[in-house]
Design an enzyme around this catalytic site. Structure first.
Site, short mmCIF file in Angstrom:
data_model
loop_
_atom_site.label_atom_id
_atom_site.label_comp_id
_atom_site.label_asym_id
_atom_site.label_seq_id
_atom_site.Cartn_x
_atom_site.Cartn_y
_atom_site.Cartn_z
N PRO A 208 0.83 -1.21 0.00
CA PRO A 208 0.00 0.00 0.00
C PRO A 208 0.86 1.26 0.00
O PRO A 208 2.05 1.21 0.36
CB PRO A 208 -0.80 -0.12 1.30
CG PRO A 208 -0.71 -1.55 1.71
CD PRO A 208 0.60 -2.05 1.19
N PRO A 209 0.30 2.38 -0.41
CA PRO A 209 1.07 3.63 -0.39
C PRO A 209 1.51 3.99 1.03
O PRO A 209 0.78 3.78 2.00
CB PRO A 209 0.06 4.67 -0.93
CG PRO A 209 -0.95 3.88 -1.68
CD PRO A 209 -1.04 2.56 -0.99
N GLY A 210 2.74 4.50 1.14
CA GLY A 210 3.22 4.99 2.42
C GLY A 210 3.92 3.95 3.28
O GLY A 210 4.30 4.25 4.42
N THR A 211 4.12 2.73 2.76
CA THR A 211 4.74 1.69 3.58
C THR A 211 6.25 1.68 3.47
O THR A 211 6.91 0.85 4.10
CB THR A 211 4.18 0.31 3.20
OG1 THR A 211 4.24 0.15 1.76
CG2 THR A 211 2.74 0.15 3.65
N GLY A 212 6.84 2.54 2.66
CA GLY A 212 8.29 2.69 2.64
C GLY A 212 9.01 1.93 1.55
O GLY A 212 10.17 1.56 1.71
N THR A 214 10.03 2.94 -1.51
CA THR A 214 11.15 3.71 -2.07
C THR A 214 12.29 3.84 -1.06
O THR A 214 13.47 3.74 -1.41
CB THR A 214 10.66 5.11 -2.48
OG1 THR A 214 9.58 4.97 -3.42
CG2 THR A 214 11.78 5.91 -3.13
N HIS A 429 -26.90 10.83 17.11
CA HIS A 429 -26.29 9.92 16.13
C HIS A 429 -25.03 9.28 16.70
O HIS A 429 -24.87 8.05 16.68
CB HIS A 429 -25.98 10.69 14.84
CG HIS A 429 -25.42 9.85 13.74
ND1 HIS A 429 -26.17 9.42 12.68
CD2 HIS A 429 -24.17 9.35 13.54
CE1 HIS A 429 -25.42 8.70 11.87
NE2 HIS A 429 -24.19 8.64 12.37
N GLU A 430 -24.13 10.11 17.24
CA GLU A 430 -22.88 9.58 17.78
C GLU A 430 -23.12 8.79 19.06
O GLU A 430 -22.46 7.77 19.31
CB GLU A 430 -21.89 10.72 18.04
CG GLU A 430 -21.50 11.52 16.81
CD GLU A 430 -20.93 10.65 15.70
OE1 GLU A 430 -20.33 9.60 16.00
OE2 GLU A 430 -21.09 11.02 14.52
N ASP A 505 -22.14 5.54 6.81
CA ASP A 505 -22.34 4.32 7.61
C ASP A 505 -23.05 3.25 6.79
O ASP A 505 -22.70 2.07 6.85
CB ASP A 505 -23.17 4.64 8.86
CG ASP A 505 -22.47 5.64 9.78
OD1 ASP A 505 -21.23 5.66 9.78
OD2 ASP A 505 -23.17 6.40 10.46
#
Length: 626
Positions: A208-212, A214, A429-430, A505
């Site tokens: 996934p993007p951002g996992t390092g 590069t 709601h919350e 939801d």
């Protein structure tokens, strides 16, 4: 060294531009005089308004009597036939000259326009265009002579200003062990060649993007201390046919000259998509580039000492020929880090940060489940920015608390004007989500509830897991759906009406129900069969793909989805009806205080006095065992 020639070129271009502007202004500039018709010009003569006139090159220019502030003093008329003018008005202007009204007049005989003045207006724009094109060609060639060299690969040599090693990469210990073999080979290739071993020609980093991905590739080059050539997949694709393939050849030629070396192609899916994937198919420029890449990686040529590394998060769309052994022999999946990996990543990114004594990275790692390495780096940076804005010399847990909420949901919008009706709907709601989740044994405990808008959310209920898990059971997924419906059910119970606040939801609940039935085979009615088509549709490959099941089965899946959602709705309605007093109490607290912490929520649910002071976001996060 090259600054002086560039300065001279700029001066030359500026001089040419100034000369061109002067020439054009000389040819086409000048005073623009009002033009009159023949009848208007004739009236001026008859009313004795003309002081003098001159006819030259078909233009009759009249100087008039009158006030220069209110009336034009000179006008023109395009007079082609001067003989007609003389026959008509010669008696008038000769008489007026004798009387002193017209001071002078002149008829300049027609002269031929020089040829260079005729073609000059056409030559100047052409010359400017050629100069501009020459300038662009020089820029695209990096200032070198000899024209444009599009075939040169846009290669970045080196890992950047700072050398990166495996010590700078955390949370991927097993992946680093896989890559240490390549590092060892690059350091001592003879050891492997003596036993007949061949190092993998290519390593594909997937995740996934951002996992390092590069960062890991840069660390391999830094550890091996070899030449590192990095290029983006989009750098190969060009408007001109054949340029991409030529750039691939140039890239590998540079790598062979500096062998041993690592060629790193970031976002390889830009050039490595499966062939024939376009709606029209065909051998387009991108496919020629891919063909050349396949040949260079495992063709007739020899690439001894050159290892190709690539990164992508779309392995499903890559060409199968690119993934076979001999090209990308190893495919290493870089997954989001677990709790220990998150702690290690936080320690790496916190090296240059001024942390307060109360900061516990283990607690932060436990509260950031699902975060990637890039998310964690962003979290610490946001906390540093927040601390600097507050004029605090250290990063505190409070700053990290604000930052984690900002990363998850966006910044607070306390100044957002809201109707009291909307606040009540959001509060119930919350509260509906929180009460429902509390009575579902498989769900994560409620950590925080707020009705302060963040990002696009008008409110949010945050549940944090006690520990990382790799599986979801059928009961857990069912209770997730029940918890997602808590907001909609609460609105219906309290207001006897429903709002648009539950749209997200409902989308998530419907997606979970469909996955349970059609993907994971968790429905007794449909059976243990997967009717999922796999990954998301890739236009071209999947354009003509039909469903892997009949229309009757599709209808059965829809009916079963509705049954799962309806059962979850009934269960949620039962929970909130039985605990309506808790629903009202939590909603009232939120309307008064905007936010409710975990300790306050649990005190309310246990029938205890609700503490007036809310603890911090991380105060109720339990530390994982050592």
């Amino acid at each position: 060294m090259n600054s002086s020639p560039k300065r001279i070129n700029l001066v030359i271009y500026a001089v040419i531009l100034v000369i061109a502007i002067l020439l054009i202004s000389g040819l086409f500039g000048g005073e623009k005089l009002p033009e009159v018709s023949y009848s208007e010009m004739r009236v001026l003569f008859l009313k004795e308004k003309v002081r003098s006139f001159e006819w030259e090159e078909g233009v009759l220019t009249l100087e008039l009597y009158g006030d220069p502030k209110t009336e034009p003093t000179r006008v023109i008329h395009q007079l082609a036939d001067v003989e007609m003018f003389r026959d008509d008005l010669s008696e008038t202007y000769e008489r007026q000259q004798a009387e002193g009204i017209i001071e002078a007049y002149n008829f300049v005989p027609l002269k031929g326009t020089p040829w260079y003045l005729i073609i000059l207006p056409y030559l100047i724009p052409l010359a400017l265009l050629l100069v501009f094109m020459y300038f662009l060609m020089g820029r695209s060639n990096g200032g070198a002579a000899g024209g444009v060299k599009f075939s040169k690969a846009n290669v970045r040599v080196g890992t950047g200003e700072k050398k990166v090693t495996f010590a700078d990469v955390a949370g991927v210990e097993e992946e680093k062990q896989e890559l240490e073999e390549i590092v060892d080979f690059l350091r001592d290739p003879k050891k492997y060649q003596a036993i007949g071993a061949k190092i993998p020609k290519g390593v594909l980093l997937v995740g996934p993007p951002g996992t390092g991905k590069t960062l890991i590739a840069r660390a391999v080059a830094g550890e091996a201390n070899v030449q590192f050539l990095s290029v983006s997949g989009s750098d190969f694709v060009e408007l001109y046919v054949g340029v991409g393939a030529s750039r691939v050849r140039d890239l590998f030629e540079q790598a062979k000259k500096g062998a041993p070396s690592i060629v790193f192609i970031d976002e390889i899916d830009a050039v490595g998509r499966r062939r024939g994937a376009g709606l029209g198919g065909g051998n387009d420029e991108r496919e020629q580039t891919l063909n050349q890449l396949l040949v260079e990686m495992d063709g007739f040529g020899s690439n001894e000492g050159v290892i190709v590394m690539a990164a992508t998060n779309r392995q499903d769309i890559l060409d199968p020929a690119l993934l076979r052994p001999g090209r990308f022999d190893r495919q290493i999946y870089i997954s989001p880090p677990d709790v220990n990996g998150r702690e290690a990543i936080l320690k790496v990114h916190a090296k240059d940060k001024m942390l307060a004594d109360d900061v516990d990275l283990k607690v932060i790692a436990h509260a950031t489940g699902g975060f990637t390495g890039a998310d964690l780096a962003n979290l610490l940076n946001e906390a540093a920015l927040y601390s600097a804005k507050e004029n605090c010399p250290f990063i505190t847990m409070h700053a990290l608390e604000e930052s984690i909420l900002k990363v998850i949901a966006g910044p607070e919008k306390r100044s957002h004007v809201r109707l009291e009706r909307d606040r009540r709907i959001t509060a119930y709601h919350e509260a509906g989500h929180a009460v429902t989740i509390h009575f579902l044994p498989t769900q994560d405990p409620v950590h925080s509830i707020t009705i302060i808008p963040r990002g696009r959310a008008l409110g949010m209920t945050i549940s944090l897991p006690e520990e990382d898990t790799d599986h979801l059971t059928r009961n857990e997924m069912r209770e997730q759906i029940i918890g997602l419906l808590g907001g909609r059910v609460a609105e219906h119970l309290v207001f006897d009406d429903i709002s648009t606040g539950a749209s997200n939801d409902l989308q998530r609940a419907s997606r979970l129900a469909r996955d349970m039935i059609a993907k994971y085979g968790m429905s007794d009615r449909i059976g243990t069969v997967s009717y999922d088509n796999g990954d998301e549709i890739f236009v071209g490959r999947d354009y003509e793909r039909t469903k892997a099941y009949s229309e009757h089965t599709a209808g059965e899946i829809d009916v079963e989805m509705k049954r799962v959602i309806d059962e979850a709705y009934e269960k949620c309605e039962t929970i909130l009806t039985e605990h309506r007093d808790k629903l009202d109490e939590i909603a009232a607290f939120l309307l008064e205080n905007d936010t409710m912490s975990r300790r306050q929520f649990e005190a309310c649910m246990n029938g205890e006095m609700i503490p007036e002071t809310a603890e911090g976001f991380f105060d109720t996060v339990e530390k994982p065992e050592e």
